[in-house]
Scaffold this motif. Structure first.
Motif, PDB file in Angstrom:
ATOM      1  N   PHE A  71       0.828  -1.214   0.000  1.00 12.63           N
ATOM      2  CA  PHE A  71       0.000   0.000   0.000  1.00 12.63           C
ATOM      3  C   PHE A  71       0.861   1.263   0.000  1.00 12.63           C
ATOM      4  O   PHE A  71       0.540   2.249  -0.668  1.00 12.63           O
ATOM      5  CB  PHE A  71      -0.929   0.000   1.210  1.00 12.63           C
ATOM      6  N   LEU A  72       1.962   1.223   0.742  1.00 17.49           N
ATOM      7  CA  LEU A  72       2.843   2.381   0.852  1.00 17.49           C
ATOM      8  C   LEU A  72       3.608   2.655  -0.436  1.00 17.49           C
ATOM      9  O   LEU A  72       3.964   3.812  -0.724  1.00 17.49           O
ATOM     10  CB  LEU A  72       3.826   2.188   2.009  1.00 17.49           C
ATOM     11  N   PHE A  73       3.857   1.610  -1.232  1.00 21.19           N
ATOM     12  CA  PHE A  73       4.687   1.767  -2.419  1.00 21.19           C
ATOM     13  C   PHE A  73       3.900   1.771  -3.729  1.00 21.19           C
ATOM     14  O   PHE A  73       4.481   2.026  -4.788  1.00 21.19           O
ATOM     15  CB  PHE A  73       5.740   0.650  -2.467  1.00 21.19           C
ATOM     16  N   LEU A  74       2.598   1.516  -3.668  1.00 25.62           N
ATOM     17  CA  LEU A  74       1.788   1.495  -4.885  1.00 25.62           C
ATOM     18  C   LEU A  74       0.800   2.659  -4.901  1.00 25.62           C
ATOM     19  O   LEU A  74       0.371   3.138  -3.852  1.00 25.62           O
ATOM     20  CB  LEU A  74       1.003   0.178  -4.983  1.00 25.62           C
ATOM     21  N   GLU A  75       0.445   3.084  -6.101  1.00 30.23           N
ATOM     22  CA  GLU A  75      -0.616   4.077  -6.271  1.00 30.23           C
ATOM     23  C   GLU A  75      -1.887   3.310  -6.632  1.00 30.23           C
ATOM     24  O   GLU A  75      -2.069   2.881  -7.767  1.00 30.23           O
ATOM     25  CB  GLU A  75      -0.263   5.070  -7.369  1.00 30.23           C
ATOM     26  N   VAL A  76      -2.754   3.154  -5.646  1.00 29.63           N
ATOM     27  CA  VAL A  76      -3.887   2.241  -5.820  1.00 29.63           C
ATOM     28  C   VAL A  76      -5.248   2.938  -5.925  1.00 29.63           C
ATOM     29  O   VAL A  76      -6.235   2.314  -6.269  1.00 29.63           O
ATOM     30  CB  VAL A  76      -3.934   1.226  -4.656  1.00 29.63           C
ATOM     31  N   GLY A  77      -5.312   4.219  -5.640  1.00 30.42           N
ATOM     32  CA  GLY A  77      -6.590   4.916  -5.702  1.00 30.42           C
ATOM     33  C   GLY A  77      -7.564   4.401  -4.658  1.00 30.42           C
ATOM     34  O   GLY A  77      -7.173   4.023  -3.549  1.00 30.42           O
ATOM     35  N   LYS A  78      -8.844   4.342  -5.030  1.00 30.85           N
ATOM     36  CA  LYS A  78      -9.880   3.849  -4.115  1.00 30.85           C
ATOM     37  C   LYS A  78     -10.668   2.725  -4.775  1.00 30.85           C
ATOM     38  O   LYS A  78     -10.911   2.759  -5.983  1.00 30.85           O
ATOM     39  CB  LYS A  78     -10.832   4.977  -3.718  1.00 30.85           C
ATOM     40  N   PRO A  79     -11.105   1.734  -3.993  1.00 31.51           N
ATOM     41  CA  PRO A  79     -11.908   0.648  -4.562  1.00 31.51           C
ATOM     42  C   PRO A  79     -13.335   1.115  -4.853  1.00 31.51           C
ATOM     43  O   PRO A  79     -13.890   1.952  -4.133  1.00 31.51           O
ATOM     44  CB  PRO A  79     -11.895  -0.410  -3.464  1.00 31.51           C
ATOM     45  N   SER A  80     -13.934   0.574  -5.902  1.00 25.51           N
ATOM     46  CA  SER A  80     -15.318   0.901  -6.233  1.00 25.51           C
ATOM     47  C   SER A  80     -16.267   0.087  -5.361  1.00 25.51           C
ATOM     48  O   SER A  80     -15.869  -0.895  -4.722  1.00 25.51           O
ATOM     49  CB  SER A  80     -15.585   0.604  -7.711  1.00 25.51           C
ATOM     50  N   GLY A  81     -17.535   0.492  -5.340  1.00 25.03           N
ATOM     51  CA  GLY A  81     -18.527  -0.251  -4.569  1.00 25.03           C
ATOM     52  C   GLY A  81     -18.686  -1.669  -5.079  1.00 25.03           C
ATOM     53  O   GLY A  81     -18.849  -2.615  -4.299  1.00 25.03           O
ATOM     54  N   SER A  82     -18.611  -1.829  -6.413  1.00 25.32           N
ATOM     55  CA  SER A  82     -18.723  -3.160  -7.012  1.00 25.32           C
ATOM     56  C   SER A  82     -17.568  -4.054  -6.572  1.00 25.32           C
ATOM     57  O   SER A  82     -17.765  -5.234  -6.271  1.00 25.32           O
ATOM     58  CB  SER A  82     -18.735  -3.042  -8.538  1.00 25.32           C
ATOM     59  N   GLN A  83     -16.366  -3.490  -6.515  1.00 26.69           N
ATOM     60  CA  GLN A  83     -15.214  -4.280  -6.101  1.00 26.69           C
ATOM     61  C   GLN A  83     -15.332  -4.692  -4.637  1.00 26.69           C
ATOM     62  O   GLN A  83     -14.978  -5.815  -4.276  1.00 26.69           O
ATOM     63  CB  GLN A  83     -13.918  -3.499  -6.321  1.00 26.69           C
ATOM     64  N   LEU A  84     -15.832  -3.813  -3.803  1.00 22.53           N
ATOM     65  CA  LEU A  84     -16.022  -4.131  -2.388  1.00 22.53           C
ATOM     66  C   LEU A  84     -16.956  -5.335  -2.218  1.00 22.53           C
ATOM     67  O   LEU A  84     -16.709  -6.222  -1.392  1.00 22.53           O
ATOM     68  CB  LEU A  84     -16.588  -2.922  -1.646  1.00 22.53           C
ATOM     69  N   ILE A  85     -18.035  -5.355  -3.018  1.00 22.16           N
ATOM     70  CA  ILE A  85     -19.004  -6.446  -2.924  1.00 22.16           C
ATOM     71  C   ILE A  85     -18.428  -7.742  -3.478  1.00 22.16           C
ATOM     72  O   ILE A  85     -18.544  -8.808  -2.867  1.00 22.16           O
ATOM     73  CB  ILE A  85     -20.299  -6.080  -3.672  1.00 22.16           C
ATOM     74  N   ASN A  86     -17.781  -7.650  -4.657  1.00 20.98           N
ATOM     75  CA  ASN A  86     -17.231  -8.848  -5.287  1.00 20.98           C
ATOM     76  C   ASN A  86     -16.143  -9.494  -4.432  1.00 20.98           C
ATOM     77  O   ASN A  86     -16.078 -10.715  -4.312  1.00 20.98           O
ATOM     78  CB  ASN A  86     -16.667  -8.508  -6.669  1.00 20.98           C
ATOM     79  N   VAL A  87     -15.291  -8.668  -3.836  1.00 27.37           N
ATOM     80  CA  VAL A  87     -14.221  -9.209  -2.991  1.00 27.37           C
ATOM     81  C   VAL A  87     -14.802  -9.856  -1.738  1.00 27.37           C
ATOM     82  O   VAL A  87     -14.262 -10.838  -1.225  1.00 27.37           O
ATOM     83  CB  VAL A  87     -13.208  -8.108  -2.620  1.00 27.37           C
ATOM     84  N   ALA A  88     -15.917  -9.316  -1.242  1.00 26.28           N
ATOM     85  CA  ALA A  88     -16.566  -9.917  -0.074  1.00 26.28           C
ATOM     86  C   ALA A  88     -17.029 -11.338  -0.392  1.00 26.28           C
ATOM     87  O   ALA A  88     -16.876 -12.255   0.425  1.00 26.28           O
ATOM     88  CB  ALA A  88     -17.758  -9.060   0.366  1.00 26.28           C
ATOM     89  N   PHE A  89     -17.568 -11.531  -1.609  1.00 26.53           N
ATOM     90  CA  PHE A  89     -17.977 -12.874  -2.029  1.00 26.53           C
ATOM     91  C   PHE A  89     -16.768 -13.804  -2.123  1.00 26.53           C
ATOM     92  O   PHE A  89     -16.825 -14.966  -1.697  1.00 26.53           O
ATOM     93  CB  PHE A  89     -18.697 -12.812  -3.382  1.00 26.53           C
ATOM     94  N   ILE A  90     -15.662 -13.302  -2.682  1.00 30.90           N
ATOM     95  CA  ILE A  90     -14.441 -14.105  -2.780  1.00 30.90           C
ATOM     96  C   ILE A  90     -13.958 -14.501  -1.401  1.00 30.90           C
ATOM     97  O   ILE A  90     -13.542 -15.638  -1.160  1.00 30.90           O
ATOM     98  CB  ILE A  90     -13.330 -13.333  -3.525  1.00 30.90           C
TER      99      ILE A  90
END
Length: 310
Positions: free
Chosen positions: A213-232
C-alpha cells in the motif's frame, strides 16, 4: 476415515470448487478496472472479520484471545508463513488477473502440483514414484483440457500472467507446509483448528499488504469491487481455505499431502463448468474431455497406491 485417501480427496475437490470462484470473480473485477491490490488486501480484511465472528460465536471469546496470543507470541513465524503462503500467493494471482483470461491463470496455477513436490523434498519428505508420476499426469490432463480451446494471445500479456502465477504456485504450498511442520513440532490447540490457522496466516500477511500500500498508487476501490471481494472472501478465503487446510492437516503421509495438493486441478474443471453455465462459454470438445478423464485417472491412482508414511 478422517485420514483415508477417499475422504481427503473429497475434501480437496470440495475446496477446489469454492477456490474456482476466485479466478472468475477476480477477472470480472479486472475487467471493470478494479486495482489488483484491493482485490487481494480486501479479501484478507474481510476474512479476518468473518473468521473473528465465527471463532467468537462457536469457540468463545476466551478461545479467540488464545488465538491472538498465539499470533503475538509467534509473530515472526506467522508473519513469514502468512506473507509467503497468503500474501505473495494471492497478490500474484490478483495481479495476473489483469493480463490473462481466467482459464489461462487456472492452467498455469496447476504448477502448484509440481511445486508441492519440490517443497516436500525441501522439508525432507520422501515421495514414492507413483505419487510423482501421477502428479505429472494430473498436469498433463489439465494441459490437454486447456490446449483444446487455446488461442494465441499477446506474448507480453502472457508473461505478465505466467510469471506471477509461477511465483504464487511455489509460495502457496511452502507457506502451508511451514504450518504443517509447526503443528508437528509443538502441541498448540489453535493449530488443530482450520479456521484458527487461516486467521493466523491472514493476520500474518498484513505487514506485506501494508508495504504494498505504501509503495503502490492504488486509488480507491469501487462499490462493485467491495461487494465482489466480499464474495471471494467468503467462498475462497473462509470456506475453501479452511477445508483445504483441514484436509492437509489430516494427511498422515507425504503421498496424502500430495493428493490434497493435487486436488487443486479440480479448479480447472469447475471453472470451465461455471463458465459454461454462467458466462455462456463454449463446452470443451472431445480433446478437452479426454484431458479431464486423464486428470481423474491420475487422482484415482493417487488414492489407491498410497504407501508411504511420514
Amino acid at each position: 476415515m478422517k485420514n483415508s485417501p477417499i475422504f481427503l480427496l473429497s475434501l480437496g475437490l470440495l475446496s477446489a470448487l469454492f477456490f474456482s470462484a476466485t479466478f472468475l470473480i477476480n477477472k470480472v473485477i479486472a475487467n471493470e478496472g478494479g486495482h489488483w491490490f484491493y482485490s487481494g488486501s480486501l479479501r484478507y480484511f474481510y476474512t479476518i472479520f468473518f473468521i473473528s465472528i465465527l471463532l467468537i460465536l462457536y469457540k468463545g471469546l476466551a478461545y479467540y484471545k488464545s488465538v491472538l496470543l498465539e499470533y503475538l507470541q509467534n509473530f515472526r513465524f506467522w508473519t513469514i508463513a502468512g506473507s509467503i503462503g497468503f500474501g505473495i500467493f494471492y497478490s500474484m494471482i490478483c495481479f495476473a488477473a489483469e493480463y490473462s483470461p481466467a482459464w489461462v491463470l487456472v492452467t498455469t496455477w496447476q504448477l502448484t502440483i509440481f511445486a508441492s513436490i519440490f517443497v516436500l523434498v525441501l522439508f525432507g519428505k520422501k515421495l514414492n514414484k507413483i505419487t510423482i508420476l501421477s502428479s505429472i499426469l494430473v498436469v498433463v490432463g489439465i494441459t490437454i483440457v486447456n490446449l483444446s480451446h487455446f488461442e494465441l494471445s499477446n506474448i507480453d500479456s502472457l508473461l505478465y500472467s505466467i510469471l506471477p502465477i509461477v511465483l504464487a504456485a511455489f509460495a502457496f504450498p511452502y507457506g502451508n507446509q511451514m504450518v504443517w511442520e509447526e503443528k508437528k513440532k509443538r502441541d498448540a490447540s489453535v493449530l488443530n483448528n482450520s479456521f484458527s490457522k487461516v486467521f493466523l496466516l491472514t493476520i500474518g500477511s498484513s505487514p506485506l499488504w501494508l508495504v504494498l500500500f505504501l509503495f503502490l498508487e492504488v486509488g480507491k476501490p469501487s462499490g462493485s469491487q467491495l461487494i465482489n471481494v466480499a464474495f471471494i472472501s467468503i467462498l475462497s478465503g473462509v470456506i475453501a481455505t479452511s477445508i483445504f487446510l483441514y484436509a492437509r492437516s489430516k494427511a498422515d503421509s507425504s503421498s496424502k499431502i500430495m493428493l490434497v495438493d493435487a486436488t487443486i486441478s479440480g479448479e480447472v474443471i469447475f471453472t470451465l463448468i461455471l463458465e459454461v453455465v454462467f458466462l455462456n462459454a463454449m463446452f470443451p470438445n472431445m480433446i478437452g474431455l479426454l484431458g479431464m478423464g486423464i486428470t481423474l485417472v491420475a487422482l484415482f491412482i493417487m488414492v489407491y497406491f498410497d504407501k508411504s508414511k511420514v
